[in-house]
Design a protein around this motif. Structure first.
Motif, PDB file in Angstrom:
ATOM      1  N   ARG B  78       0.803  -1.222   0.000  1.00  0.00           N
ATOM      2  CA  ARG B  78       0.000   0.000   0.000  1.00  0.00           C
ATOM      3  C   ARG B  78       0.828   1.261   0.000  1.00  0.00           C
ATOM      4  O   ARG B  78       0.303   2.346  -0.190  1.00  0.00           O
ATOM      5  CB  ARG B  78      -0.927   0.010   1.206  1.00  0.00           C
ATOM      6  N   GLY B  79       2.126   1.135   0.262  1.00  0.00           N
ATOM      7  CA  GLY B  79       2.980   2.318   0.126  1.00  0.00           C
ATOM      8  C   GLY B  79       3.717   2.751   1.372  1.00  0.00           C
ATOM      9  O   GLY B  79       4.054   3.921   1.519  1.00  0.00           O
ATOM     10  N   ILE B  80       3.951   1.823   2.318  1.00  0.00           N
ATOM     11  CA  ILE B  80       4.786   2.179   3.464  1.00  0.00           C
ATOM     12  C   ILE B  80       6.048   1.324   3.406  1.00  0.00           C
ATOM     13  O   ILE B  80       5.972   0.107   3.476  1.00  0.00           O
ATOM     14  CB  ILE B  80       4.056   1.932   4.798  1.00  0.00           C
ATOM     15  N   GLN B 106       6.130  -5.213  -8.321  1.00  0.00           N
ATOM     16  CA  GLN B 106       5.749  -4.593  -9.597  1.00  0.00           C
ATOM     17  C   GLN B 106       6.017  -5.494 -10.799  1.00  0.00           C
ATOM     18  O   GLN B 106       5.763  -5.113 -11.926  1.00  0.00           O
ATOM     19  CB  GLN B 106       6.529  -3.281  -9.764  1.00  0.00           C
ATOM     20  N   VAL B 107       6.557  -6.684 -10.532  1.00  0.00           N
ATOM     21  CA  VAL B 107       6.872  -7.588 -11.642  1.00  0.00           C
ATOM     22  C   VAL B 107       5.609  -8.311 -12.091  1.00  0.00           C
ATOM     23  O   VAL B 107       4.892  -8.882 -11.282  1.00  0.00           O
ATOM     24  CB  VAL B 107       7.944  -8.614 -11.222  1.00  0.00           C
ATOM     25  N   LEU B 166      13.154   2.333  -1.501  1.00  0.00           N
ATOM     26  CA  LEU B 166      12.584   3.169  -2.567  1.00  0.00           C
ATOM     27  C   LEU B 166      12.039   2.319  -3.718  1.00  0.00           C
ATOM     28  O   LEU B 166      11.074   2.683  -4.375  1.00  0.00           O
ATOM     29  CB  LEU B 166      13.651   4.131  -3.116  1.00  0.00           C
ATOM     30  N   ALA B 167      12.670   1.164  -3.940  1.00  0.00           N
ATOM     31  CA  ALA B 167      12.254   0.300  -5.047  1.00  0.00           C
ATOM     32  C   ALA B 167      10.834  -0.226  -4.859  1.00  0.00           C
ATOM     33  O   ALA B 167      10.172  -0.593  -5.823  1.00  0.00           O
ATOM     34  CB  ALA B 167      13.224  -0.871  -5.202  1.00  0.00           C
ATOM     35  N   THR B 168      10.349  -0.252  -3.624  1.00  0.00           N
ATOM     36  CA  THR B 168       8.985  -0.746  -3.419  1.00  0.00           C
ATOM     37  C   THR B 168       7.948   0.316  -3.780  1.00  0.00           C
ATOM     38  O   THR B 168       6.761   0.089  -3.641  1.00  0.00           O
ATOM     39  CB  THR B 168       8.761  -1.184  -1.959  1.00  0.00           C
ATOM     40  N   ASN B 169       8.434   1.458  -4.237  1.00  0.00           N
ATOM     41  CA  ASN B 169       7.561   2.542  -4.680  1.00  0.00           C
ATOM     42  C   ASN B 169       6.661   3.069  -3.555  1.00  0.00           C
ATOM     43  O   ASN B 169       5.438   3.051  -3.666  1.00  0.00           O
ATOM     44  CB  ASN B 169       6.706   2.050  -5.852  1.00  0.00           C
ATOM     45  N   LYS B 198      13.440  12.830  -1.250  1.00  0.00           N
ATOM     46  CA  LYS B 198      12.107  13.253  -0.824  1.00  0.00           C
ATOM     47  C   LYS B 198      11.445  14.058  -1.944  1.00  0.00           C
ATOM     48  O   LYS B 198      10.266  13.871  -2.232  1.00  0.00           O
ATOM     49  CB  LYS B 198      12.237  14.105   0.440  1.00  0.00           C
ATOM     50  N   GLU B 199      12.229  14.913  -2.587  1.00  0.00           N
ATOM     51  CA  GLU B 199      11.691  15.692  -3.698  1.00  0.00           C
ATOM     52  C   GLU B 199      11.421  14.807  -4.905  1.00  0.00           C
ATOM     53  O   GLU B 199      10.349  14.800  -5.478  1.00  0.00           O
ATOM     54  CB  GLU B 199      12.683  16.801  -4.096  1.00  0.00           C
ATOM     55  N   ARG B 200      12.443  14.020  -5.275  1.00  0.00           N
ATOM     56  CA  ARG B 200      12.373  13.244  -6.509  1.00  0.00           C
ATOM     57  C   ARG B 200      11.259  12.200  -6.490  1.00  0.00           C
ATOM     58  O   ARG B 200      10.580  11.977  -7.483  1.00  0.00           O
ATOM     59  CB  ARG B 200      13.720  12.553  -6.738  1.00  0.00           C
ATOM     60  N   PHE B 201      11.073  11.545  -5.341  1.00  0.00           N
ATOM     61  CA  PHE B 201      10.074  10.480  -5.277  1.00  0.00           C
ATOM     62  C   PHE B 201       8.777  10.934  -4.606  1.00  0.00           C
ATOM     63  O   PHE B 201       7.918  10.128  -4.293  1.00  0.00           O
ATOM     64  CB  PHE B 201      10.649   9.259  -4.552  1.00  0.00           C
TER      65      PHE B 201
END
Lengths: 330, 257
Positions: B78-80, B106-107, B166-169, B198-201
């Motif tokens: 879910r994004g954590i 994501q695969v 970060l790879a887990t988006n 923090k900015e980029r993602f």
């Protein structure tokens, strides 16, 4: 030339098959030796399958012979008990044999799935105890089923397994294992082995992948069991006792857990060498065991621990990626 | 509505209440730091926010949905995402594979496609490698792609942990003492790295840290924990002057002779 280099391994396998067949036809390789070669192939499949669970997923399962028994009996069910295929014409026998092997694999994987679902939540020693008991339950249950011969065993299984099928299925097992390990499925399994907590927090459903690897390995073991039954033409439940599972554990750790190459080498060498030592009568067991002790002292990670033959490694993709990467940065 | 809404989160281990009534509301793109002495319950809060511990009381609302009771991998899906204070890399896998593993969610290909190496499989794998290398480049690790994770120096292992998370988006990134064991130069690099990612993602960041220069430099808000209780909350300047915080860190004035 490059093409030949790429396919070198396949060419070697085909050549090896031809050489063994020719030697056999010329009478230089008697059927006893041929049988040992075929058993070596079957043992290789078993070791590779155990490697997927123990070596790559890091679960300690020690009842692999149980799946082999299920596969052997399930496939014999189709070729021997339900249908008397030995009276069938040759063109119908072979498809039935292949079908029965698949059924053997399927039966083993279904049982593997059912066993794996509740037990793979257990860790380490607990899983070992459960899988150990599972192997014994399978053996003891088959002894009680009169329909498949009970403790007397199941005789009259037609000899469908030959060098060709052993070569083909050993190759498929190795090929399948290599592709599995070098995919997101295999990488997920490796992450469970390396650190289960981190694996979960990287979004990997560890239970799902553990059950998957267990089921996949059970399928392979089931097929190997089918080949085994149709090679020896006889199945007896006590063949698949803990001693058999134990053999495969020795093969696995001597070759190197987490290395497919190691499983291939040890599956072949540890099947063939003890047979070659037969002239030493009872001393061969002593020597065999001493060699293992020395191997473990010198190389505790196994012969090929952490190493792989080149053709078992994933293809380097960095070249492609590097080019595309350059486009993106520009 | 807040991105993450944590209400009265408490956890009890036997007779010990490790965290009591922890409240937190994280707005999108915010950077909040949790500080406190050792044993204050900071990592326990992280473990509850990633599903590793099930809270005995309270609720975790992420984008309005309760997460309590889900498995850790659901939290990640879910994004954590998080890093660990005691580094937990996949040691015997290469740096590149560490990242690829974190991309697993994501695969998109099936087991059959993987076993027979279909064209779709190859395309997905090529893309995956490309994305992983790109991520490694951002974290300055692209030269080390083929190294085993365990052979990296300490600072780079910490960066790899961040890369992997970060790879887990993620939408929210939880960093558990990312500066632990780093020298002042490395800490300066880390501060700019955190700001950059923090900015980029487009991340919301929750940070546990002992190095005050890191916290005071980048945190929008700070929460202070002591013995499982929240003793202070506010912007960095307020926290620096708060007498209860000073007491928790330096000890109280009551001395018996």
């Amino acid at each position: 030339m490059n093409y030949l280099k790429d396919k070198k391994v396949y060419i070697i396998i085909v050549l090896l098959y031809i050489i063994i067949t020719v030697l056999n036809k010329l009478g230089l390789l008697n059927s006893y030796l041929l049988q040992i070669i075929m058993l070596a192939g079957i043992n290789t499949i078993m070791t590779v399958s155990l490697n997927i669970v123990n070596g790559f997923t890091g679960q300690f399962s020690i009842g692999q012979a149980g799946f082999m028994a299920i596969g052997g009996y399930a496939s014999a069910l189709f070729t021997t008990i339900l249908f008397n295929t030995s009276s069938w014409p040759a063109y119908a026998q072979i498809p039935m044999f292949i079908f029965s092997l698949m059924m053997g694999g399927l039966a083993a994987s279904i049982i593997g799935f059912l066993i794996g679902l509740p037990t793979l939540r257990l860790k380490g020693d607990y899983l070992a105890i459960v899988t150990l008991s599972f192997g014994e339950v399978v053996r003891a249950s088959i002894r009680l089923i009169d329909y498949v011969g009970g403790p007397r065993g199941l005789a009259g299984i037609p000899r469908y397994t030959n060098l060709f099928w052993v070569f083909l299925f050993t190759f498929l097992a190795i090929y399948g294992a290599r592709n599995f390990v070098n995919s997101s499925f295999g990488r997920a399994c490796i992450s469970i082995r390396e650190n289960e907590v981190a694996s979960e927090t990287m979004g990997i459903d560890t239970t799902k992948y553990k059950v998957l690897s267990f089921t996949f390995a059970a399928f392979m073991a089931g097929v190997a069991g089918g080949l085994f039954g149709h090679l020896l033409m006889f199945l007896q439940p006590d063949t698949f006792s803990f001693l058999k599972s134990n053999d495969y554990l020795v093969f696995l750790y001597a070759g190197g857990a987490g290395s497919i190459s190691g499983s291939i080498v040890s599956g072949l060498v540890l099947t063939i060498v003890p047979e070659m030592l037969r002239f030493m009568a009872n001393w061969r067991i002593v020597i065999y065991s001493l060699v293992l002790v020395m191997l473990m002292l010198k190389r505790p990670e196994g012969l090929y621990g952490g190493k792989e033959f080149k053709w078992l490694k994933p293809k380097k993709r960095t070249v492609i990626a590097g080019n595309k990467g350059a486009e993106i940065t520009n | 509505m807040a991105l993450l809404d944590v209400k009265n989160l408490s956890i009890q281990f036997g007779g010990l209440k490790a965290v009591s009534d922890f409240n937190l509301s994280l707005e999108d793109r915010e950077l909040v730091a949790i500080i406190g002495p050792n044993g204050a319950g900071k990592t326990t809060v992280f473990n509850m926010l990633t599903g590793l511990y099930k809270p005995t009381e309270g609720n975790i609302l992420f984008e309005g949905n309760s997460l309590v009771g889900l498995k850790p991998h659901d939290y990640t899906a879910r994004g954590i995402a998080r890093t660990f204070q005691n580094i937990r890399l996949f040691n015997n896998a290469t740096v590149l594979d560490n990242i690829k593993i974190a991309f697993t969610l994501q695969v998109k290909y099936g087991l059959g496609e993987a076993l027979f190496r279909t064209r779709n499989f190859n395309t997905v794998e090529d893309n995956l490698e490309l994305k992983s290398l790109e991520l490694l480049k951002i974290l300055n690790l692209d030269g080390k792609a083929d190294f085993l994770a365990k052979n990296l120096p300490y600072g780079e292992q910490r960066r790899l942990e961040i890369a992997r998370a970060l790879a887990t988006n993620p939408k929210i990134l939880l960093l558990d003492e990312p500066a632990a064991g780093m020298n002042p130069n490395e800490i300066d690099d880390l501060i700019s790295l955190i700001k950059e990612i923090k900015e980029r993602f487009k991340l919301t960041v929750l940070l546990i840290e002992h190095h005050m220069n890191v916290v005071m430099n980048i945190a929008d808000r700070i929460k202070v924990l002591d013995f499982g209780h929240t003793i202070a909350e506010g912007i960095p300047a307020e926290i620096q002057r708060n007498p209860r915080v000073i007491e928790a860190y330096l000890g109280g004035g009551h001395v018996e002779c």
